[in-house]
Design an enzyme around this catalytic site. Structure first.
Site, PDB file in Angstrom:
ATOM      1  N   LEU A  82      -1.495   5.567   2.711  1.00  0.00           N
ATOM      2  CA  LEU A  82      -1.779   4.351   1.942  1.00  0.00           C
ATOM      3  C   LEU A  82      -2.561   3.352   2.780  1.00  0.00           C
ATOM      4  CD1 LEU A  82       1.846   3.864   0.562  1.00  0.00           C
ATOM      5  CD2 LEU A  82      -0.022   5.159  -0.485  1.00  0.00           C
ATOM      6  N   GLY A 113     -18.874  -2.707  13.183  1.00  0.00           N
ATOM      7  CA  GLY A 113     -18.317  -4.058  13.160  1.00  0.00           C
ATOM      8  C   GLY A 113     -17.571  -4.370  14.436  1.00  0.00           C
ATOM      9  N   CYS A 115      -1.824   0.403  11.754  1.00  0.00           N
ATOM     10  CA  CYS A 115      -1.849   1.872  11.816  1.00  0.00           C
ATOM     11  C   CYS A 115      -2.788   2.438  12.871  1.00  0.00           C
ATOM     12  CB  CYS A 115      -2.186   2.440  10.447  1.00  0.00           C
ATOM     13  SG  CYS A 115      -0.838   2.211   9.297  1.00  0.00           S
TER      14      CYS A 115
HETATM   15  C1  UDX Z   1      -5.106   3.231   7.441  1.00  0.00           C
HETATM   16  C2  UDX Z   1      -5.440   4.571   6.782  1.00  0.00           C
HETATM   17  O1  UDX Z   1      -6.682   4.458   6.080  1.00  0.00           O
HETATM   18  C3  UDX Z   1      -4.323   5.012   5.866  1.00  0.00           C
HETATM   19  O2  UDX Z   1      -4.628   6.287   5.323  1.00  0.00           O
HETATM   20  C4  UDX Z   1      -3.047   5.093   6.706  1.00  0.00           C
HETATM   21  O3  UDX Z   1      -1.988   5.577   5.998  1.00  0.00           O
HETATM   22  C5  UDX Z   1      -2.743   3.729   7.289  1.00  0.00           C
HETATM   23  O4  UDX Z   1      -3.846   3.329   8.096  1.00  0.00           O
HETATM   24  P1  UDX Z   1      -5.241   0.658   6.776  1.00  0.00           P
HETATM   25  O5  UDX Z   1      -4.859   0.389   8.191  1.00  0.00           O
HETATM   26  O6  UDX Z   1      -4.558  -0.067   5.683  1.00  0.00           O
HETATM   27  O7  UDX Z   1      -5.064   2.223   6.446  1.00  0.00           O
HETATM   28  O8  UDX Z   1      -6.782   0.295   6.631  1.00  0.00           O
HETATM   29  P2  UDX Z   1      -8.188   1.019   6.556  1.00  0.00           P
HETATM   30  O9  UDX Z   1      -8.852   0.627   5.309  1.00  0.00           O
HETATM   31  O10 UDX Z   1      -8.110   2.456   6.843  1.00  0.00           O
HETATM   32  O11 UDX Z   1      -8.950   0.267   7.754  1.00  0.00           O
HETATM   33  C6  UDX Z   1      -8.462   0.292   9.083  1.00  0.00           C
HETATM   34  C7  UDX Z   1      -9.317  -0.543   9.992  1.00  0.00           C
HETATM   35  O12 UDX Z   1     -10.586   0.061  10.199  1.00  0.00           O
HETATM   36  C8  UDX Z   1      -9.630  -1.951   9.494  1.00  0.00           C
HETATM   37  O13 UDX Z   1      -9.499  -2.861  10.575  1.00  0.00           O
HETATM   38  C9  UDX Z   1     -11.060  -1.892   9.037  1.00  0.00           C
HETATM   39  O14 UDX Z   1     -11.720  -3.140   9.146  1.00  0.00           O
HETATM   40  C10 UDX Z   1     -11.624  -0.883  10.008  1.00  0.00           C
HETATM   41  N1  UDX Z   1     -12.812  -0.176   9.492  1.00  0.00           N
HETATM   42  C11 UDX Z   1     -12.689   0.669   8.436  1.00  0.00           C
HETATM   43  C12 UDX Z   1     -14.042  -0.344  10.126  1.00  0.00           C
HETATM   44  O15 UDX Z   1     -14.174  -1.097  11.096  1.00  0.00           O
HETATM   45  N2  UDX Z   1     -15.117   0.363   9.650  1.00  0.00           N
HETATM   46  C13 UDX Z   1     -15.023   1.214   8.597  1.00  0.00           C
HETATM   47  O16 UDX Z   1     -16.044   1.814   8.237  1.00  0.00           O
HETATM   48  C14 UDX Z   1     -13.771   1.367   7.965  1.00  0.00           C
END
Ligand code: UDX
Length: 433
Positions: A153, A253, A260
């Protein structure tokens, strides 16, 4: 089906609520009396789009209950989800004491066959430990099976992710548990992968680590683009159209944050080490991630010559949009460093300011992005909330002291920003003066 969920944190609350929405009788249990009292008064402990409505609805039709009484919840249920926290210890390993406690409590209370499901992110072989704990404290000598059913999630879209998953992973060695889990998930139209417990545990770690490494990869490319004078957005587009690569998780970024990725990657490095493997690739991904925050602060310093005594407006505090979560958020490191160097910080976030106030002190918390921009020597974009993509840039320009935007999420088109008379610094793209 009758379900108990141990731990009403992020994962437990979403999991329990969504299973209730699918027609099951769910009891969510937590030791935090205040949290349970709030939930029983329809007060949500977290902000998650769509969750509040589902909690209200399912409490009303009596499919969802909240209690601190784990014993009764276990007795009344056939399936028990362990969704307690696995916070990082000092050395980066996951602290499994809450999981162990839950397993013991389940063993002591159960008086009939139970399927015990680990949902929390845990090191490989935790399933064995859970089974052992239950065997040791199994007062009534009841049958039970352990299942690993990792969650995937994302905060901000957790309800959607639960209801429309890409896949469901069920790790168990028991045919009976397999059938029960299959039936439980039958309302969801998604492929189910059945594996042994250890493989399911590794699927979770490998998936999160892969995504973290993908982000660090594009951030490394962004650094190369800056040095070469190329544009990382175009590079990501060009790479992403290759179906084997895919465009998602290629947004350069200030790096990944949240509860997580940073923690799970660190834990996986430790797990691999213990098993005898030096996971160099993942270590590098974590290093690159830390460097992104540092180099962002350097960019700010370079643009302002020195941040001491300057007023810096910060837009976005949560680790990503659509959540109020600031755990391991880049905003925290970046703001603390800027404060250490003598900058004055004004900040605005649509949802995360209450949580930020508990950690980030000596900040002027503002009521709008325009307030945060007022008299600022530089305006930083830290989180890509939609609200910031649609700012009235004329208003921002008349509010700031100096028209300088330093964008850690590449939310603007440099040419558009230039037309509005701003200097613009972003990630992996040419600066605009
Ligand atoms: C993540 C996983 O996606 C999910 O499957 C797991 O169970 C829990 O951890 P989450 O931490 O809620 O979910 O956020 P996510 O949308 O995956 O983004 C994580 C981080 O990566 C954020 O800080 C986001 O800003 C960063 N990110 C994401 C980037 O810097 N670049 C991207 O292209 C995608």
């Amino acid at each position: 089906m009758k379900i108990a969920v141990a731990g009403a944190g992020y994962v437990g609350l979403v999991t329990g609520t969504c299973f209730a929405e699918l027609g099951n009788d769910v009891t969510c249990v937590d030791i935090d009396e205040e949290k349970i009292a709030k939930l029983n008064n329809n007060i949500m402990p977290i902000y998650e789009p769509g969750l509040e409505e589902l909690v209200f609805k399912n409490r009303k039709n009596k499919r969802l209950k909240f209690t601190t009484d784990l014993k009764s919840a276990i007795k009344d249920s056939e399936i028990i989800f362990i969704c307690v926290g696995t916070p990082p210890k000092e050395n980066g390993e996951a602290d499994l004491s809450y999981v162990e406690n839950a397993a013991r409590a389940i063993a002591e209370a159960m008086d009939s066959y139970k399927v015990v499901v680990e949902k929390s992110t845990v090191p490989v072989k935790t399933g064995d430990k859970v089974a052992e704990s239950i065997r040791n404290y199994n007062r009534h000598k009841c049958d039970f099976d352990v299942v690993s059913n990792p969650e995937f999630l994302r905060e901000g879209s957790a309800v959607h992710d639960f209801m429309s998953p890409d896949r469901i992973v069920i790790g168990t060695e028991s045919e009976k548990a397999r059938q029960i889990m299959k039936e439980l998930y039958s309302p969801l139209k998604a492929p189910i992968i059945f594996t042994d417990i250890k493989s399911a545990e590794i699927i979770k770690h490998a998936s999160n680590s892969f995504l973290a490494a993908k982000i660090s990869f594009i951030n490394a490319i962004a650094n190369i683009c800056e040095l070469a004078g190329a544009d990382v957005e175009r590079v990501a587009e060009g790479m992403g159209l290759d179906k084997r690569i895919g465009r998602s998780f290629l947004n350069a970024g200030i790096g990944y944050g949240g509860f997580c990725f940073p923690k799970d990657a660190e834990a996986f490095i430790r797990i691999s080490e213990k098993l005898g493997y030096d996971f160099k690739l993942l270590k590098a991904a974590q290093e690159i991630n830390k460097d992104q925050r540092k180099s962002f602060v350097k960019k700010i310093n370079k643009a302002l010559l020195d941040v001491k005594g300057r007023t810096i407006g910060v837009l976005g505090l949560s680790f990503k949009p659509n959540t109020d979560d600031i755990r391991f958020a880049p905003s925290v490191d970046i703001i603390m460093e800027l404060q250490k160097e003598g900058a004055k910080i004004k900040a605005y976030d649509p949802k995360a300011m209450d949580k930020a106030r508990q950690i980030l002190k000596n900040i002027e918390y503002c009521n709008s992005p325009y307030d945060a921009a007022k008299n600022a020597d530089a305006l930083l974009i830290i989180t890509e909330w939609d609200e910031f993509k649609q700012l009235d840039l004329k208003r921002i320009k008349s509010a700031v002291k100096r028209p300088l935007i330093i964008d850690g999420r590449n939310i603007y088109n440099p040419d558009d920003i230039k037309k509005h008379g701003f200097s613009y610094i972003s990630i992996g793209r040419k600066d605009v003066d």
